[in-house]
Design a protein around this motif. Structure first.
Motif, PDB file in Angstrom:
ATOM      1  N   LEU A   1     -27.917  -7.573 -33.332  1.00 59.51           N
ATOM      2  CA  LEU A   1     -27.932  -6.711 -34.514  1.00 59.51           C
ATOM      3  C   LEU A   1     -27.489  -5.310 -34.138  1.00 59.51           C
ATOM      4  CD1 LEU A   1     -31.439  -7.510 -36.112  1.00 59.51           C
ATOM      5  CD2 LEU A   1     -29.254  -8.605 -36.621  1.00 59.51           C
TER       6      LEU A   1
ATOM      7  N   THR B   1     -35.977 -11.765 -35.494  1.00 58.66           N
ATOM      8  CA  THR B   1     -36.943 -12.875 -35.514  1.00 58.66           C
ATOM      9  C   THR B   1     -36.773 -13.684 -36.798  1.00 58.66           C
ATOM     10  OG1 THR B   1     -38.480 -11.565 -34.205  1.00 58.66           O
ATOM     11  CG2 THR B   1     -39.402 -13.441 -35.392  1.00 58.66           C
TER      12      THR B   1
ATOM     13  N   GLY C   1     -35.913  -3.471 -34.586  1.00 61.52           N
ATOM     14  CA  GLY C   1     -37.336  -3.164 -34.714  1.00 61.52           C
ATOM     15  C   GLY C   1     -37.926  -3.375 -36.098  1.00 61.52           C
TER      16      GLY C   1
ATOM     17  N   LYS D   1     -41.213 -15.359 -30.008  1.00 63.61           N
ATOM     18  CA  LYS D   1     -41.750 -15.276 -31.380  1.00 63.61           C
ATOM     19  C   LYS D   1     -41.293 -16.453 -32.252  1.00 63.61           C
ATOM     20  CE  LYS D   1     -42.947 -11.782 -33.511  1.00 63.61           C
ATOM     21  NZ  LYS D   1     -43.593 -10.592 -33.989  1.00 63.61           N
TER      22      LYS D   1
ATOM     23  N   GLY E   1     -38.076  -6.664 -37.349  1.00 59.67           N
ATOM     24  CA  GLY E   1     -38.361  -8.102 -37.446  1.00 59.67           C
ATOM     25  C   GLY E   1     -37.186  -8.920 -37.968  1.00 59.67           C
TER      26      GLY E   1
ATOM     27  N   TYR F   1     -28.549 -14.058 -30.942  1.00 59.70           N
ATOM     28  CA  TYR F   1     -28.810 -13.014 -31.949  1.00 59.70           C
ATOM     29  C   TYR F   1     -28.336 -11.657 -31.437  1.00 59.70           C
ATOM     30  CZ  TYR F   1     -32.965 -14.286 -29.223  1.00 59.70           C
ATOM     31  OH  TYR F   1     -33.788 -14.706 -28.226  1.00 59.70           O
TER      32      TYR F   1
END
Ligand SMILES: CC(C)(COP(=O)(O)OP(=O)(O)OC[C@H]1O[C@@H](n2cnc3c(N)ncnc32)[C@H](O)[C@@H]1OP(=O)(O)O)[C@@H](O)C(=O)NCCC(=O)NCCS
Length: 181
Positions: A108, A119, A114, A155, A116, A106
């Motif tokens: 971004l 996740t 921050g 998570k 989510g 992952y």
């Protein structure tokens, strides 16, 4: 289709509440190159920031090798509400100790950290992988200093498998999630 009950929007591999993950194309080069040129985004990558030319090579590799050989790879992450390309996430194959492991990867752009979103993308990717690929487990290779990456891995339900795994990419802690029974 992983989440929800409607059909995914055009070209989507995975759809979540806020995101669509779709195949990358050569037209994504400018946006991907902008992400890869950012030192904060590339802080924990051994090769650091990439030039436009290096990004093009990676993009061609994703399209011509990963998608063709494996049927998966890194996908464009599109924020549904704006249609923006906010990152690239997906699955990568690795040979580790004679076994093929599939990594959930992952990345971004900093503007979207921050919230989510990584996740959310990673949960969709894990569901997609266990739903479509013959894999017993998925892994994440995390730079021991990359707290955000470790947090995403835990998570989504991953647990530490090996500490201090060393390969050409450097030192990683390897997190894993087993296929649900
Ligand atoms: C790793 C990354 C994808 C996380 O993206 P994100 O969308 O901000 O992650 P999320 O919002 O889903 O956060 C997941 C958890 O990590 C925490 N977190 C996010 N950024 C963090 C940071 N810099 N330090 C510590 N914890 C962090 C969040 O608080 C959240 O936990 P919580 O729900 O208990 O609060 C993003 O930081 C990134 O793109 N980094 C650069 C690329 C990279 O290093 N990728 C991983 C290596 S392949």
């Amino acid at each position: 289709m992983v989440n929800g009950e409607s059909e995914p929007v055009g070209g989507a591999v995975i759809e979540t509440e806020r995101l669509v993950l779709r195949d990358l194309t050569i037209e994504d080069l400018d946006e991907l190159a902008a992400l890869y040129a950012d030192p904060r985004v590339r802080q924990y990558f051994p090769d650091g920031t990439l030039t436009r030319g290096q990004t093009l090579k990676e993009l061609e590799w994703i399209i011509n090798v990963y998608y063709v050989t494996y049927g998966y790879g890194l996908w464009a992450v599109i924020l549904k509400e704006s249609g923006e390309l906010v990152g690239r996430c997906g699955l990568l194959p690795w040979e580790i100790d004679g076994r093929t492991e599939v990594e959930v990867a992952y990345l971004l752009g900093t503007r979207w950290w921050g919230r989510g979103l990584a996740t959310e993308a990673a949960i969709g990717i894990v569901e997609f992988a266990f739903g479509t690929l013959p894999v017993d487990r998925l892994i994440a290779m995390v730079d021991p200093l990359n707290e955000a990456s470790r947090n995403v891995a835990t998570k989504v339900g991953m647990r530490l498998l090996w500490m201090g795994y060393v390969d050409d990419e450097g030192v990683s802690d390897v997190y894993a999630i087993e296929r649900p029974a």
